[in-house]
Every structure is written in C-alpha cells, then in structure tokens.
Design a protein around this motif. Structure first.
Motif, PDB file in Angstrom:
ATOM      1  N   LEU A  39       1.019  -0.843  -0.271  1.00  8.54           N
ATOM      2  CA  LEU A  39       0.174   0.169  -0.198  1.00  8.54           C
ATOM      3  C   LEU A  39       0.718   1.116   0.034  1.00  8.54           C
ATOM      4  O   LEU A  39       2.185   1.363   0.364  1.00  8.54           O
ATOM      5  N   ARG A  40       0.788   2.002  -0.864  1.00  7.70           N
ATOM      6  CA  ARG A  40       1.176   3.141  -0.644  1.00  7.70           C
ATOM      7  C   ARG A  40       1.698   4.153   0.087  1.00  7.70           C
ATOM      8  O   ARG A  40       0.633   4.936   1.380  1.00  7.70           O
ATOM      9  N   VAL A  41       2.626   4.189   1.072  1.00 10.09           N
ATOM     10  CA  VAL A  41       3.031   5.156   2.186  1.00 10.09           C
ATOM     11  C   VAL A  41       4.525   6.089   2.056  1.00 10.09           C
ATOM     12  O   VAL A  41       5.144   4.535   2.385  1.00 10.09           O
ATOM     13  N   LEU A  42       4.524   6.871   1.986  1.00 11.71           N
ATOM     14  CA  LEU A  42       5.817   7.002   1.595  1.00 11.71           C
ATOM     15  C   LEU A  42       6.914   8.335   2.919  1.00 11.71           C
ATOM     16  O   LEU A  42       7.564   8.635   3.040  1.00 11.71           O
ATOM     17  N   SER A  43       5.478   8.146   3.921  1.00 18.68           N
ATOM     18  CA  SER A  43       6.508   9.215   5.635  1.00 18.68           C
ATOM     19  C   SER A  43       5.486   9.001   6.268  1.00 18.68           C
ATOM     20  O   SER A  43       3.667   9.062   6.311  1.00 18.68           O
ATOM     21  N   ILE A  44       5.864   9.320   7.523  1.00 15.43           N
ATOM     22  CA  ILE A  44       5.179   9.350   9.015  1.00 15.43           C
ATOM     23  C   ILE A  44       5.073  11.112   9.377  1.00 15.43           C
ATOM     24  O   ILE A  44       5.956  11.058   9.471  1.00 15.43           O
ATOM     25  N   THR A  45       3.537  11.881   9.278  1.00 15.93           N
ATOM     26  CA  THR A  45       3.758  12.857   9.672  1.00 15.93           C
ATOM     27  C   THR A  45       2.388  12.411  10.291  1.00 15.93           C
ATOM     28  O   THR A  45       1.755  11.998   9.887  1.00 15.93           O
ATOM     29  N   LEU A  46       1.729  13.853  10.848  1.00 11.95           N
ATOM     30  CA  LEU A  46       0.118  14.096  12.181  1.00 11.95           C
ATOM     31  C   LEU A  46      -0.468  15.087  11.255  1.00 11.95           C
ATOM     32  O   LEU A  46      -1.275  15.335  10.509  1.00 11.95           O
ATOM     33  N   GLU A  47       0.924  15.435   9.468  1.00 11.50           N
ATOM     34  CA  GLU A  47      -0.384  16.238   8.600  1.00 11.50           C
ATOM     35  C   GLU A  47      -1.195  15.799   7.682  1.00 11.50           C
ATOM     36  O   GLU A  47      -1.035  14.075   7.630  1.00 11.50           O
ATOM     37  N   GLY A  48      -2.424  16.243   7.008  1.00  5.60           N
ATOM     38  CA  GLY A  48      -3.354  15.573   6.605  1.00  5.60           C
ATOM     39  C   GLY A  48      -3.086  14.345   5.295  1.00  5.60           C
ATOM     40  O   GLY A  48      -3.880  13.174   5.469  1.00  5.60           O
ATOM     41  N   GLY A  49      -1.917  14.738   4.714  1.00  7.71           N
ATOM     42  CA  GLY A  49      -1.549  13.951   3.944  1.00  7.71           C
ATOM     43  C   GLY A  49      -1.245  12.755   3.918  1.00  7.71           C
ATOM     44  O   GLY A  49      -1.292  12.348   3.317  1.00  7.71           O
ATOM     45  N   SER A  50      -0.401  12.162   5.231  1.00  7.94           N
ATOM     46  CA  SER A  50       0.440  11.449   5.359  1.00  7.94           C
ATOM     47  C   SER A  50      -0.244  10.470   6.310  1.00  7.94           C
ATOM     48  O   SER A  50      -1.013   9.275   6.251  1.00  7.94           O
ATOM     49  N   THR A  51      -1.755  11.293   7.204  1.00  8.23           N
ATOM     50  CA  THR A  51      -3.190   9.928   7.935  1.00  8.23           C
ATOM     51  C   THR A  51      -3.768   9.658   6.919  1.00  8.23           C
ATOM     52  O   THR A  51      -4.110   8.981   7.127  1.00  8.23           O
ATOM     53  N   GLY A  52      -3.406   9.967   5.386  1.00  4.37           N
ATOM     54  CA  GLY A  52      -4.480  10.037   4.616  1.00  4.37           C
ATOM     55  C   GLY A  52      -3.979   8.783   3.677  1.00  4.37           C
ATOM     56  O   GLY A  52      -4.737   8.042   3.517  1.00  4.37           O
ATOM     57  N   GLN A  53      -2.915   8.618   4.181  1.00  8.05           N
ATOM     58  CA  GLN A  53      -2.411   7.373   3.824  1.00  8.05           C
ATOM     59  C   GLN A  53      -2.654   5.950   4.373  1.00  8.05           C
ATOM     60  O   GLN A  53      -3.074   4.795   3.618  1.00  8.05           O
ATOM     61  N   PHE A  54      -3.998   5.836   5.173  1.00  8.14           N
ATOM     62  CA  PHE A  54      -3.840   5.262   5.669  1.00  8.14           C
ATOM     63  C   PHE A  54      -5.544   4.385   6.465  1.00  8.14           C
ATOM     64  O   PHE A  54      -6.363   3.782   6.976  1.00  8.14           O
ATOM     65  N   ASP A  55      -5.809   5.222   5.058  1.00  8.38           N
ATOM     66  CA  ASP A  55      -7.500   5.328   4.944  1.00  8.38           C
ATOM     67  C   ASP A  55      -8.279   3.515   4.415  1.00  8.38           C
ATOM     68  O   ASP A  55      -7.224   3.503   4.535  1.00  8.38           O
ATOM     69  N   THR A  56      -9.509   3.281   4.765  1.00 12.39           N
ATOM     70  CA  THR A  56      -9.814   2.515   4.760  1.00 12.39           C
ATOM     71  C   THR A  56     -10.438   1.909   3.858  1.00 12.39           C
ATOM     72  O   THR A  56      -9.566  -0.203   3.084  1.00 12.39           O
ATOM     73  N   ALA A  57     -10.628   2.571   2.099  1.00 10.59           N
ATOM     74  CA  ALA A  57     -10.711   1.504   1.018  1.00 10.59           C
ATOM     75  C   ALA A  57      -9.224   0.772   0.169  1.00 10.59           C
ATOM     76  O   ALA A  57      -9.566  -0.208  -0.080  1.00 10.59           O
ATOM     77  N   PRO A  58      -7.992   1.880   0.713  1.00 11.45           N
ATOM     78  CA  PRO A  58      -7.107   1.108  -0.116  1.00 11.45           C
ATOM     79  C   PRO A  58      -6.861  -0.383   0.662  1.00 11.45           C
ATOM     80  O   PRO A  58      -6.356  -1.413   0.276  1.00 11.45           O
ATOM     81  N   MET A  59      -7.017  -0.621   2.062  1.00 10.72           N
ATOM     82  CA  MET A  59      -6.765  -1.534   2.675  1.00 10.72           C
ATOM     83  C   MET A  59      -7.551  -2.739   2.400  1.00 10.72           C
ATOM     84  O   MET A  59      -7.153  -3.671   2.513  1.00 10.72           O
ATOM     85  N   ILE A  60      -8.509  -2.449   2.341  1.00 17.86           N
ATOM     86  CA  ILE A  60      -9.921  -3.301   1.388  1.00 17.86           C
ATOM     87  C   ILE A  60      -9.224  -3.877   0.610  1.00 17.86           C
ATOM     88  O   ILE A  60      -9.064  -4.970   0.214  1.00 17.86           O
ATOM     89  N   ALA A  61      -9.137  -3.226  -0.473  1.00 16.79           N
ATOM     90  CA  ALA A  61      -8.629  -3.313  -2.258  1.00 16.79           C
ATOM     91  C   ALA A  61      -7.788  -4.106  -2.307  1.00 16.79           C
ATOM     92  O   ALA A  61      -7.397  -5.097  -2.689  1.00 16.79           O
ATOM     93  N   ALA A  62      -6.457  -3.621  -1.166  1.00 13.94           N
ATOM     94  CA  ALA A  62      -5.040  -5.023  -1.227  1.00 13.94           C
ATOM     95  C   ALA A  62      -5.882  -6.424   0.014  1.00 13.94           C
ATOM     96  O   ALA A  62      -5.107  -7.111  -0.346  1.00 13.94           O
ATOM     97  N   ALA A  63      -6.326  -6.527   0.660  1.00 17.97           N
ATOM     98  CA  ALA A  63      -6.959  -6.990   1.083  1.00 17.97           C
ATOM     99  C   ALA A  63      -7.751  -8.104   0.388  1.00 17.97           C
ATOM    100  O   ALA A  63      -7.250  -9.653   0.900  1.00 17.97           O
ATOM    101  N   GLU A  64      -8.587  -7.958  -0.121  1.00 18.59           N
ATOM    102  CA  GLU A  64      -9.146  -8.653  -0.998  1.00 18.59           C
ATOM    103  C   GLU A  64      -8.372  -9.080  -1.835  1.00 18.59           C
ATOM    104  O   GLU A  64      -8.677 -10.740  -2.458  1.00 18.59           O
ATOM    105  N   MET A  65      -7.357  -8.829  -2.830  1.00 13.47           N
ATOM    106  CA  MET A  65      -6.225  -9.322  -3.354  1.00 13.47           C
ATOM    107  C   MET A  65      -5.509  -9.988  -2.579  1.00 13.47           C
ATOM    108  O   MET A  65      -5.163 -11.747  -3.070  1.00 13.47           O
ATOM    109  N   LEU A  66      -5.185 -10.308  -1.133  1.00 11.07           N
ATOM    110  CA  LEU A  66      -4.311 -11.462  -0.446  1.00 11.07           C
ATOM    111  C   LEU A  66      -5.379 -12.809  -0.413  1.00 11.07           C
ATOM    112  O   LEU A  66      -5.381 -13.497  -0.392  1.00 11.07           O
TER     113      LEU A  66
END
Length: 238
Positions: A39-66
């Motif tokens: 899953l796309r994760v490029l930086s770890i900060t508390l800024e909105g663009g960083s926390t948005g990396q952990f939204d549920t939708a891409p997690m579900i899509a990746a989990a479905e492929m697994l």
C-alpha cells in the motif's frame, strides 16, 4: 507435514525491512508462508496528507487481493494505529473481515496483545519517528492502560529512510531505554532494523514490531506461535 498456514501481510510500499526480516524468522518452517501486498506509504507525519495514507478503502482493496491467495489471516504490518489510535486499526480490521471473511489484526493491536500477555505495565518505546508522532504513540499507550517509561526516537519523517538506520544504532537506543526501569520495550516500526536489538538486550523483554506482527498474524490464523522459535519470547506467549 503440518497443514499449510498462509499469512496475508499488508505492507507499506516504501518498506524494505519487513519482507526479508519476516522470511528470516520463518526460515526452515516451510508450512508457514507469508504473502505480501503493498500500500502506498511514503512518509510518517501528523499532517493530513500523511494520515490519509491509512484510509480504509485501499486497505480493503489490498486485502481482497490477498484473499485471492486463500490466506488464513490478514495483518496490517504498518504501525499507524499506534499514533492514530487503536480504534482506527480496529475499524480497518472489521472492514477487512467484513469484506473477506478473514480474521485480521495489525502490528499495533498485536503489540498491545503481547504486552498484556507479558503482564507489562511500564513500557519503553524506541522508534525512528518525529517527536510529534512519538507523543501520540505514548498517549495511546496510556489510553490502552500502559504506563510509558523511557523513550528514544530519531526525528525521521521517513518512511523509506527508516531502513537506513543501522542495527547497532537501534540496539544502542534500546539499551539506553532498558537502563531506565520498564517491564518491556517496544521497537515499533516495521521498517526499522530492530530484530538484532531484540536478541541482544535480554534484561527486559524487547518486542520488535516485525516479530510482533508475525506473532499476531499467526494467532489470528489460529496457529501456535511456538511453531516459529525465532520469535523468541513471543513464541512462548499464547
């Protein structure tokens, strides 16, 4: 030969430590295999663009492929729940299970489980993260009923760069935390080279997040962690 156990591992895209470290822990155990989806994760900060990396939708899509690989459980091998809050991870797990029917855990939820299994109250923390992220992790440890003890962090916004810190540096950080009274130490970043420190520092249990995530994935799959002796003290925790 024991029945096959396939573990589905959701992985931050810029992580270069997790996969080889997990394969190393599983060396010589052919019936337990780990299968990774990034899953796309490029930086770890508390800024909105960083926390948005952990939204549920891409997690579900990746989990479905697994799930296509007929894995027995899924684990989010990122540590985002440690600063976003355990409820964020629990929501991700519920959504993945709801979509795939598979049990799910995360590196952070597994850490909390392991600390409770150890009976640890005072918890030391070592990460490469920014101080602002570290502060949220410490606050969430308190929310989960633990008492943060000593901590060390490196002010690195990462994520790729976390892997460039040498294992001996991580060990020095862990030794410094171990010198200040605590019941256990968490090295909480799956792109940080903490397995050597977990093996070298023996005066207090040291929980490296790569090993913890694998332990949690095994438990989610209904498998006995004792099958993986390289997990050390974790292998003895039910």
């Amino acid at each position: 030969m024991p029945a096959a156990i396939r573990l589905g591992m959701l992985t931050p895209s810029s992580n270069t430590v997790l996969e080889p470290a997990t394969y190393g822990l599983l060396a010589g155990i052919p019936h337990v295999t780990a299968h990774f989806q990034r899953l796309r994760v490029l930086s770890i900060t508390l800024e909105g663009g960083s926390t948005g990396q952990f939204d549920t939708a891409p997690m579900i899509a990746a989990a479905e492929m697994l799930a296509d690989a007929k894995v027995h459980a899924i684990c989010w091998n990122g540590t985002s729940g440690s600063w976003l809050g355990a409820e964020a991870d629990r929501a991700i797990c519920a959504a993945i299970t709801g979509r795939t029917g598979l049990p799910c855990t995360t590196a952070t939820l597994a850490l909390y489980d392991a600390l409770r299994a150890l009976g640890a109250r005072r918890v030391g923390l070592v990460t490469p993260y920014l101080g602002s992220v570290q502060a949220e992790i410490l606050a969430n440890l308190r929310t989960e009923g633990f008492e943060p003890a000593a901590e060390r962090h490196l002010e690195d916004p990462g994520n790729y760069s976390f892997a460039e810190h040498a294992p001996d540096l991580v060990t020095r950080l862990v030794r410094a935390v171990a010198a200040e009274a605590c019941d256990a130490i968490a090295i909480h970043c799956t792109n940080f080279r903490g397995l050597d420190a977990a093996a070298a520092v023996t005066e207090v249990p040291v929980l490296d997040s790569v090993a913890v995530a694998l332990w949690g994935a095994l438990r989610a799959a209904g498998a006995d962690p004792a099958q993986v002796p390289a997990l050390g003290a974790l292998a003895r925790l039910a």
